[in-house]
Scaffold this motif. Structure first.
Motif, PDB file in Angstrom:
ATOM      1  N   ILE A  63      18.178  50.370  54.878  1.00 25.01           N
ATOM      2  CA  ILE A  63      18.083  49.097  54.166  1.00 25.01           C
ATOM      3  C   ILE A  63      16.626  48.736  53.922  1.00 25.01           C
ATOM      4  O   ILE A  63      16.261  48.295  52.833  1.00 25.01           O
ATOM      5  N   GLU A  64      15.776  48.935  54.918  1.00 33.17           N
ATOM      6  CA  GLU A  64      14.358  48.626  54.743  1.00 33.17           C
ATOM      7  C   GLU A  64      13.750  49.449  53.599  1.00 33.17           C
ATOM      8  O   GLU A  64      13.001  48.922  52.770  1.00 33.17           O
ATOM      9  N   MET A  65      14.078  50.729  53.525  1.00 31.77           N
ATOM     10  CA  MET A  65      13.543  51.584  52.458  1.00 31.77           C
ATOM     11  C   MET A  65      14.015  51.122  51.078  1.00 31.77           C
ATOM     12  O   MET A  65      13.229  51.066  50.128  1.00 31.77           O
ATOM     13  N   ILE A  66      15.285  50.767  50.963  1.00 35.87           N
ATOM     14  CA  ILE A  66      15.825  50.317  49.679  1.00 35.87           C
ATOM     15  C   ILE A  66      15.204  48.989  49.270  1.00 35.87           C
ATOM     16  O   ILE A  66      14.815  48.803  48.112  1.00 35.87           O
ATOM     17  N   VAL A  67      15.099  48.061  50.213  1.00 37.35           N
ATOM     18  CA  VAL A  67      14.506  46.752  49.925  1.00 37.35           C
ATOM     19  C   VAL A  67      13.050  46.911  49.487  1.00 37.35           C
ATOM     20  O   VAL A  67      12.609  46.288  48.512  1.00 37.35           O
ATOM     21  N   ASN A  68      12.302  47.773  50.161  1.00 38.28           N
ATOM     22  CA  ASN A  68      10.916  48.014  49.771  1.00 38.28           C
ATOM     23  C   ASN A  68      10.826  48.628  48.381  1.00 38.28           C
ATOM     24  O   ASN A  68       9.983  48.251  47.578  1.00 38.28           O
ATOM     25  N   ARG A  69      11.693  49.569  48.109  1.00 35.28           N
ATOM     26  CA  ARG A  69      11.689  50.246  46.810  1.00 35.28           C
ATOM     27  C   ARG A  69      12.004  49.275  45.672  1.00 35.28           C
ATOM     28  O   ARG A  69      11.430  49.350  44.589  1.00 35.28           O
ATOM     29  N   LEU A  70      12.917  48.318  45.945  1.00 39.38           N
ATOM     30  CA  LEU A  70      13.303  47.334  44.936  1.00 39.38           C
ATOM     31  C   LEU A  70      12.358  46.134  44.887  1.00 39.38           C
ATOM     32  O   LEU A  70      12.471  45.296  43.994  1.00 39.38           O
ATOM     33  N   GLY A  71      11.463  46.036  45.856  1.00 42.08           N
ATOM     34  CA  GLY A  71      10.578  44.876  45.923  1.00 42.08           C
ATOM     35  C   GLY A  71      11.333  43.596  46.196  1.00 42.08           C
ATOM     36  O   GLY A  71      11.006  42.537  45.667  1.00 42.08           O
ATOM     37  N   ALA A  72      12.366  43.674  47.037  1.00 40.92           N
ATOM     38  CA  ALA A  72      13.263  42.539  47.262  1.00 40.92           C
ATOM     39  C   ALA A  72      12.927  41.708  48.493  1.00 40.92           C
ATOM     40  O   ALA A  72      13.641  40.762  48.791  1.00 40.92           O
ATOM     41  N   ASN A  73      11.863  42.038  49.210  1.00 44.13           N
ATOM     42  CA  ASN A  73      11.475  41.253  50.385  1.00 44.13           C
ATOM     43  C   ASN A  73      11.135  39.835  49.939  1.00 44.13           C
ATOM     44  O   ASN A  73      10.257  39.620  49.103  1.00 44.13           O
ATOM     45  N   LEU A  74      11.852  38.848  50.464  1.00 44.23           N
ATOM     46  CA  LEU A  74      11.670  37.459  50.049  1.00 44.23           C
ATOM     47  C   LEU A  74      10.326  36.883  50.459  1.00 44.23           C
ATOM     48  O   LEU A  74       9.897  35.869  49.927  1.00 44.23           O
TER      49      LEU A  74
END
Length: 81
Positions: A63-74
């Motif tokens: 999940i961390e890798m996908i969130v980083n790739r999508l730039g989704a960290n709030l």
């Protein structure tokens, strides 16, 4: 619900998770984690084994890798263009 997930969803590691990943999440003792990007998407991963806090090691990384790739960290600020 998202506030509770953000503050307690990953047991003792909730604060660390929120700092690094930036999405509210809830884990289960079976090895699953679900995270939410409010108004955008939800993501889930499942994979034992668990870490000391009772959260899936691989699901956290995935999940961390996908969130980083999508730039989704709030909580990551993006420079103005």
């Amino acid at each position: 619900m998202l506030a509770v997930m953000a503050t307690a969803g990953l047991y003792d590691d909730s604060g660390v998770w929120l700092y690094h990943v930036g999405l509210p999440a809830k884990s289960g003792v079976g090895g699953g984690i679900i995270a939410v990007a409010p108004g955008k998407f939800g993501i889930a991963a499942f994979s034992p084994p668990l870490d000391e806090a009772g959260n899936s090691v691989r699901a956290q990384k995935a999940i961390e890798m996908i969130v980083n790739r999508l730039g989704a960290n709030l909580y990551i600020s993006k420079p103005a263009k």
